[in-house]
Each structure stands twice: as structure tokens, then as C-alpha cells.
Design an enzyme around this catalytic site. Structure first.
Site, PDB file in Angstrom:
ATOM      1  N   ARG A 134       8.231 -16.766   4.520  1.00  0.00           N
ATOM      2  CA  ARG A 134       8.405 -16.103   3.214  1.00  0.00           C
ATOM      3  C   ARG A 134       9.211 -16.921   2.212  1.00  0.00           C
ATOM      4  O   ARG A 134       9.937 -16.365   1.382  1.00  0.00           O
ATOM      5  CB  ARG A 134       9.021 -14.713   3.380  1.00  0.00           C
ATOM      6  CG  ARG A 134       8.205 -13.759   4.190  1.00  0.00           C
ATOM      7  CD  ARG A 134       6.834 -13.443   3.576  1.00  0.00           C
ATOM      8  NE  ARG A 134       6.052 -12.676   4.518  1.00  0.00           N
ATOM      9  CZ  ARG A 134       5.177 -13.237   5.374  1.00  0.00           C
ATOM     10  NH1 ARG A 134       4.941 -14.540   5.366  1.00  0.00           N
ATOM     11  NH2 ARG A 134       4.503 -12.473   6.212  1.00  0.00           N
ATOM     12  N   SER A 174       6.727  -4.914   2.816  1.00  0.00           N
ATOM     13  CA  SER A 174       7.778  -4.991   3.847  1.00  0.00           C
ATOM     14  C   SER A 174       9.092  -5.368   3.177  1.00  0.00           C
ATOM     15  O   SER A 174       9.163  -6.379   2.483  1.00  0.00           O
ATOM     16  CB  SER A 174       7.432  -6.060   4.880  1.00  0.00           C
ATOM     17  OG  SER A 174       6.319  -5.631   5.619  1.00  0.00           O
ATOM     18  N   GLU A 195      13.402  -9.291   2.418  1.00  0.00           N
ATOM     19  CA  GLU A 195      12.325 -10.194   1.993  1.00  0.00           C
ATOM     20  C   GLU A 195      12.118 -10.027   0.489  1.00  0.00           C
ATOM     21  O   GLU A 195      11.876 -10.984  -0.235  1.00  0.00           O
ATOM     22  CB  GLU A 195      11.031  -9.822   2.739  1.00  0.00           C
ATOM     23  CG  GLU A 195       9.810 -10.552   2.212  1.00  0.00           C
ATOM     24  CD  GLU A 195       8.507 -10.094   2.872  1.00  0.00           C
ATOM     25  OE1 GLU A 195       8.501  -9.814   4.097  1.00  0.00           O
ATOM     26  OE2 GLU A 195       7.495 -10.032   2.155  1.00  0.00           O
TER      27      GLU A 195
HETATM   28  C1  LIG Z   1       1.844  -2.578  -0.655  1.00  0.00           C
HETATM   29  C2  LIG Z   1       2.329  -4.000  -0.512  1.00  0.00           C
HETATM   30  C3  LIG Z   1       1.914  -4.751   0.582  1.00  0.00           C
HETATM   31  C4  LIG Z   1       2.376  -6.078   0.740  1.00  0.00           C
HETATM   32  N1  LIG Z   1       1.941  -6.777   1.818  1.00  0.00           N
HETATM   33  C5  LIG Z   1       2.381  -8.051   1.982  1.00  0.00           C
HETATM   34  C6  LIG Z   1       1.958  -8.820   3.131  1.00  0.00           C
HETATM   35  O1  LIG Z   1       1.167  -8.388   3.959  1.00  0.00           O
HETATM   36  N2  LIG Z   1       2.446 -10.083   3.257  1.00  0.00           N
HETATM   37  C7  LIG Z   1       3.312 -10.619   2.332  1.00  0.00           C
HETATM   38  O2  LIG Z   1       3.717 -11.782   2.513  1.00  0.00           O
HETATM   39  N3  LIG Z   1       3.728  -9.914   1.271  1.00  0.00           N
HETATM   40  C8  LIG Z   1       3.287  -8.654   1.064  1.00  0.00           C
HETATM   41  N4  LIG Z   1       3.725  -7.937  -0.009  1.00  0.00           N
HETATM   42  C9  LIG Z   1       4.702  -8.529  -0.943  1.00  0.00           C
HETATM   43  C10 LIG Z   1       4.078  -9.219  -2.179  1.00  0.00           C
HETATM   44  O3  LIG Z   1       2.835  -8.665  -2.485  1.00  0.00           O
HETATM   45  C11 LIG Z   1       3.916 -10.732  -1.986  1.00  0.00           C
HETATM   46  O4  LIG Z   1       5.147 -11.345  -1.727  1.00  0.00           O
HETATM   47  C12 LIG Z   1       3.281 -11.376  -3.239  1.00  0.00           C
HETATM   48  O5  LIG Z   1       2.838 -12.660  -2.884  1.00  0.00           O
HETATM   49  C13 LIG Z   1       4.247 -11.481  -4.427  1.00  0.00           C
HETATM   50  O6  LIG Z   1       3.494 -11.883  -5.566  1.00  0.00           O
HETATM   51  P1  LIG Z   1       3.923 -11.379  -7.019  1.00  0.00           P
HETATM   52  O7  LIG Z   1       3.083 -12.094  -8.018  1.00  0.00           O
HETATM   53  O8  LIG Z   1       3.910  -9.916  -7.112  1.00  0.00           O
HETATM   54  O9  LIG Z   1       5.408 -11.931  -7.083  1.00  0.00           O
HETATM   55  P2  LIG Z   1       6.639 -11.259  -7.829  1.00  0.00           P
HETATM   56  O10 LIG Z   1       7.028 -10.018  -7.113  1.00  0.00           O
HETATM   57  O11 LIG Z   1       6.345 -11.156  -9.279  1.00  0.00           O
HETATM   58  O12 LIG Z   1       7.742 -12.375  -7.586  1.00  0.00           O
HETATM   59  C14 LIG Z   1       8.274 -12.600  -6.300  1.00  0.00           C
HETATM   60  C15 LIG Z   1       9.267 -13.779  -6.401  1.00  0.00           C
HETATM   61  O13 LIG Z   1       8.552 -14.965  -6.725  1.00  0.00           O
HETATM   62  C16 LIG Z   1       8.984 -15.507  -7.990  1.00  0.00           C
HETATM   63  N5  LIG Z   1       7.766 -15.974  -8.653  1.00  0.00           N
HETATM   64  C17 LIG Z   1       6.619 -15.274  -8.878  1.00  0.00           C
HETATM   65  N6  LIG Z   1       5.679 -16.072  -9.415  1.00  0.00           N
HETATM   66  C18 LIG Z   1       6.255 -17.304  -9.530  1.00  0.00           C
HETATM   67  C19 LIG Z   1       5.790 -18.568  -9.993  1.00  0.00           C
HETATM   68  N7  LIG Z   1       4.556 -18.746 -10.460  1.00  0.00           N
HETATM   69  N8  LIG Z   1       6.658 -19.622  -9.949  1.00  0.00           N
HETATM   70  C20 LIG Z   1       7.932 -19.476  -9.497  1.00  0.00           C
HETATM   71  N9  LIG Z   1       8.419 -18.299  -9.046  1.00  0.00           N
HETATM   72  C21 LIG Z   1       7.586 -17.232  -9.055  1.00  0.00           C
HETATM   73  C22 LIG Z   1       9.687 -14.359  -8.703  1.00  0.00           C
HETATM   74  O14 LIG Z   1      10.680 -14.857  -9.585  1.00  0.00           O
HETATM   75  C23 LIG Z   1      10.298 -13.602  -7.528  1.00  0.00           C
HETATM   76  O15 LIG Z   1      11.495 -14.232  -7.109  1.00  0.00           O
HETATM   77  C24 LIG Z   1       3.264  -6.627  -0.207  1.00  0.00           C
HETATM   78  C25 LIG Z   1       3.672  -5.865  -1.310  1.00  0.00           C
HETATM   79  C26 LIG Z   1       3.212  -4.572  -1.473  1.00  0.00           C
HETATM   80  C27 LIG Z   1       3.658  -3.773  -2.675  1.00  0.00           C
END
Ligand SMILES: Cc1cc2nc3c(=O)[nH]c(=O)nc-3n(C[C@H](O)[C@H](O)[C@H](O)COP(=O)(O)OP(=O)(O)OC[C@H]3O[C@@H](n4cnc5c(N)ncnc54)[C@H](O)[C@@H]3O)c2cc1C
Length: 334
Positions: free
Chosen positions: A207, A256, A327
Site C-alpha cells: 500500500r 479497508s 491504510e
Molecule cells: C469500497 C472500497 C473498497 C476498496 N477496496 C480496495 C481494495 O480492494 N484494495 C485497495 O488497495 N484499496 C481499496 N480501496 C481504497 C482505495 O479505493 C484505493 O486506495 C484507491 O487506489 C485510491 O485511489 P483514489 O484516487 O481514490 O485516491 P485518493 O483517496 O484520492 O488518494 C489517496 C492518497 O493518494 C494521494 N494521491 C492520489 N492521487 C495521486 C496522484 N496522482 N499523485 C500523487 N498522490 C496522489 C492522495 O494525496 C492520498 O494521500 C477501497 C476503497 C473503498 C471505498
């Protein structure tokens, strides 16, 4: 916490808030607008609420939320913010963040559709390389690949968020993670300079992409393999089905909440065995379906979620001597 009213502008507009507004622009706004003059101009929401940009639906306001139209604007923005010493943070789809009720100082930069390109760039010896921009949704990338019979990303079916967020978080499921299919990442550093990084030379781990704070993932190059689209579609369906059975549905969450501790039991098993399912703090609850999900029952504040997180950590530590590490990224709280 400031109770400001949001208003929208561009870099060359809004040097003063609309008439009757009691929400002044931040002290640095005018200098930033000057630095951005002549550059392409996406929307800026001054004092915009961040809750709607997160899947937890919590969080206060940002002094400014900026939606850049492309790399030139983003690069100039990052350079200018660096020069003015204004803090900034990137948000993808907000599916792995809790944002403080008091909001965030400085600028929140949202990489959206303007950073959403997908293209096939190389096809050698049956292996295909696909270039994807950070603002593309992961769901769109998975469907795009499956439709073309390109295998490798099925594990990500059902993970919400952007491709950039997935790279930075090294998102994963079913014993696979982004680093397994990523070849190269194009990044922008904290001064707006762009460079390419080979994944083999990076420090991806559980992660995390292991890169320095303040770097932006702009695009990823994925190595995929040709396969039968019908089979791939079936696998994605199966993974989505498994999620439906194991995870809370139609509840706001960040997925998670805690990382699985090394060795032995998962975070969910520890929380469940500690008897914490259904535990409530204000509007935040440990899901009754999956103990490693904290859900917003409708009225949660970021404070409720953070307090519940602390309670879970305390109970699990007292019972098992294991310190659970979130996480989910907590933004704007010390
Ligand atoms: C219902 C649900 C199920 C999920 N299942 C999983 C799973 O199975 N496995 C898993 O790993 N995760 C899971 N997640 C968590 C999440 O979806 C992932 O971590 C996803 O990849 C985050 O992407 P995001 O664009 O929403 O990031 P954000 O939430 O917008 O950002 C997360 C972090 O990354 C940084 N960030 C985002 N984009 C960039 C960029 N382009 N450059 C630099 N920094 C950046 C942000 O500043 C922040 O610190 C789940 C979430 C939910 C709500």
C-alpha cells in the site's frame, strides 16, 4: 474552522469575492493568480467543501480546490505554490482519505477527466504496454483492458478510485497489486519538473509506492497480456461478486481502514475477535459485515472516524499487543 461560502473562478477572475460574500480570498490568492496569469485555466473553487470529493463523505473546506486542465497548468501551479510556500495536496477520487472537519490549508488539486487518457503504446512478443493518465478511473481502465482482451488488471475490478491514487497506494486485492503490472511511472516533482521512473528502481511495497512526499503520479505504463475477453470478463465478475458478499454495500467508507499487520491474522480478524463489530462513535461505526471497514452511518464527522480508529487501535493493542496502522490517509489532522 471557518464557515466560508464557496465560489468558483478562474486564475484571471475573482480577484475579490462576489458581492455580499463574507469569505475573503486567502492572503496568498492574489500572488498565486498573478503567477498563473496567461496559463490555461481550469476551475478554482474558493473555500470549497471537500466532503463531496471523498467516499467517506466527511471533511471541511479547502482554501482552494483547483481542477487543472493539463500538465502545463499543473506544472506552473506546483512551481508557483512552491515559490509562495503554500501547502498543497493531490486528490484522486478520495476513496482512501479522511479529511479533517476543519478542512485543509492551501490548495487541493483534483486530477480529473482532463488527465484521463488511455492508449496502447507498444506490442512486442505478445505483451502490450498501455499508457494511462492518473485521472482516469481505475474502473474505466479495467473495463477498457477487458474489452480488448488484455489481461493483468482483473484483480482491480471493484476497487474504486483513480489510476493515480491506485499507483500511489499500490492498490491491490487477491494477492495482486499495481506494482505487478506497472512498468514505469511518469512523475512530477514538488517543483513542477516531469521525469520517468522505472518501477524496478522504485520502492513499491504494501500500500505504498515508496516515493518521496510531494511527488505527483502523472501517468502509469502497464504491461498486459493478450487473453480471452470472455474469460477476463468472467474473472472480473467473480471478483466483484466476492466483494459484494464480503464488504458492506451502500455505506460510505474508505475501504479497508487498517493495513494487515505482518504475519498471522488480518486486521479484520483481529478487530472482529476483539468484539468490535458494530461499535459506534457518533456516526462512525465498525461495519457489521467486514470488521476492517469503518463506515459513515450518515452523520459521521472526521472526528468520529478518527476517535473510532483510536478506540479500535487501543482495544486491539491491549488484547493482542498489535499496533494497527491505518491504510487510509488522514489529511489535515496532526
Ligand atoms: C469500497 C472500497 C473498497 C476498496 N477496496 C480496495 C481494495 O480492494 N484494495 C485497495 O488497495 N484499496 C481499496 N480501496 C481504497 C482505495 O479505493 C484505493 O486506495 C484507491 O487506489 C485510491 O485511489 P483514489 O484516487 O481514490 O485516491 P485518493 O483517496 O484520492 O488518494 C489517496 C492518497 O493518494 C494521494 N494521491 C492520489 N492521487 C495521486 C496522484 N496522482 N499523485 C500523487 N498522490 C496522489 C492522495 O494525496 C492520498 O494521500 C477501497 C476503497 C473503498 C471505498
Amino acid at each position: 474552522m471557518y464557515e466560508a461560502a464557496a465560489y468558483t473562478g478562474k486564475w484571471d477572475q475573482m480577484m475579490s469575492p462576489p458581492g455580499g460574500s463574507d469569505s475573503p480570498l486567502p492572503a496568498w490568492a492574489s500572488a498565486l493568480q498573478q503567477a498563473m496569469a496567461g496559463h490555461p485555466a481550469g476551475d478554482i473553487v474558493w473555500h470549497g467543501s471537500l466532503a463531496k470529493y471523498t467516499t467517506f463523505n466527511v471533511g471541511g473546506r479547502a482554501e482552494a480546490i483547483v481542477f487543472p486542465t493539463g500538465r502545463d497548468e499543473l506544472s506552473q501551479l506546483i512551481r508557483s505554490l512552491h515559490g509562495l510556500d503554500v501547502p498543497w495536496v493531490i486528490l484522486g477520487r478520495g476513496s482512501n482519505v479522511v479529511i479533517a472537519d476543519a478542512g485543509l490549508k492551501g490548495v487541493v488539486i483534483v486530477l480529473g477527466r482532463e488527465f484521463g487518457e488511455i492508449e496502447q503504446v507498444e506490442d512486442a512478443a505478445g505483451s502490450i504496454v498501455v499508457r494511462v493518465e492518473a485521472g482516469c478511473s481505475l474502473a474505466k481502465l479495467v473495463s477498457w483492458a477487458v474489452e480488448r482482451g488484455l489481461a493483468g488488471l482483473e484483480f482491480a475490478a471493484g476497487i474504486p478510485g483513480s489510476v493515480g491514487g491506485a499507483i500511489v497506494m499500490n492498490a491491490g486485492a487477491w494477492q495482486r497489486e499495481m506494482k505487478d503490472v506497472l512498468l514505469r511511472v511518469i512523475i512530477m516533482d514538488g517543483q513542477g519538473a516531469i521525469s520517468a521512473r522505472e518501477v524496478a528502481a522504485m520502492h513499491f511495497a504494501y500500500r505504498t509506492w515508496g516515493e518521496m512526499q510531494g511527488a505527483i503520479a502523472l501517468e502509469g505504463f502497464f504491461r498486459l497480456k493478450k487473453d480471452n475477453p470472455v474469460l477476463l470478463r468472467e474473472m472480473c465478475k467473480e471478483y466483484r461478486q466476492r466483494r459484494k458478499m464480503r464488504q458492506p454495500q451502500n455505506m460510505a467508507s474508505g475501504g479497508s481502514f487498517f493495513k494487515n499487520p505482518p504475519g498471522g491474522k488480518t486486521a479484520g480478524q483481529l478487530i472482529d475477535q476483539a468484539g468490535l463489530k458494530g461499535c459506534l462513535v457518533g456516526g462512525a461505526m465498525v461495519s457489521t459485515v467486514h470488521a476492517n471497514f469503518i463506515v459513515n452511518t450518515g452523520s459521521a464527522t472526521a472526528r468520529d472516524i478518527i476517535d473510532l480508529m483510536g478506540m479500535v487501535q487501543k482495544v486491539v493493542y491491549e488484547k493482542y499487543g498489535i499496533a494497527l496502522e491505518p491504510e487510509v490517509k488522514i489529511l489535515g489532522l496532526e
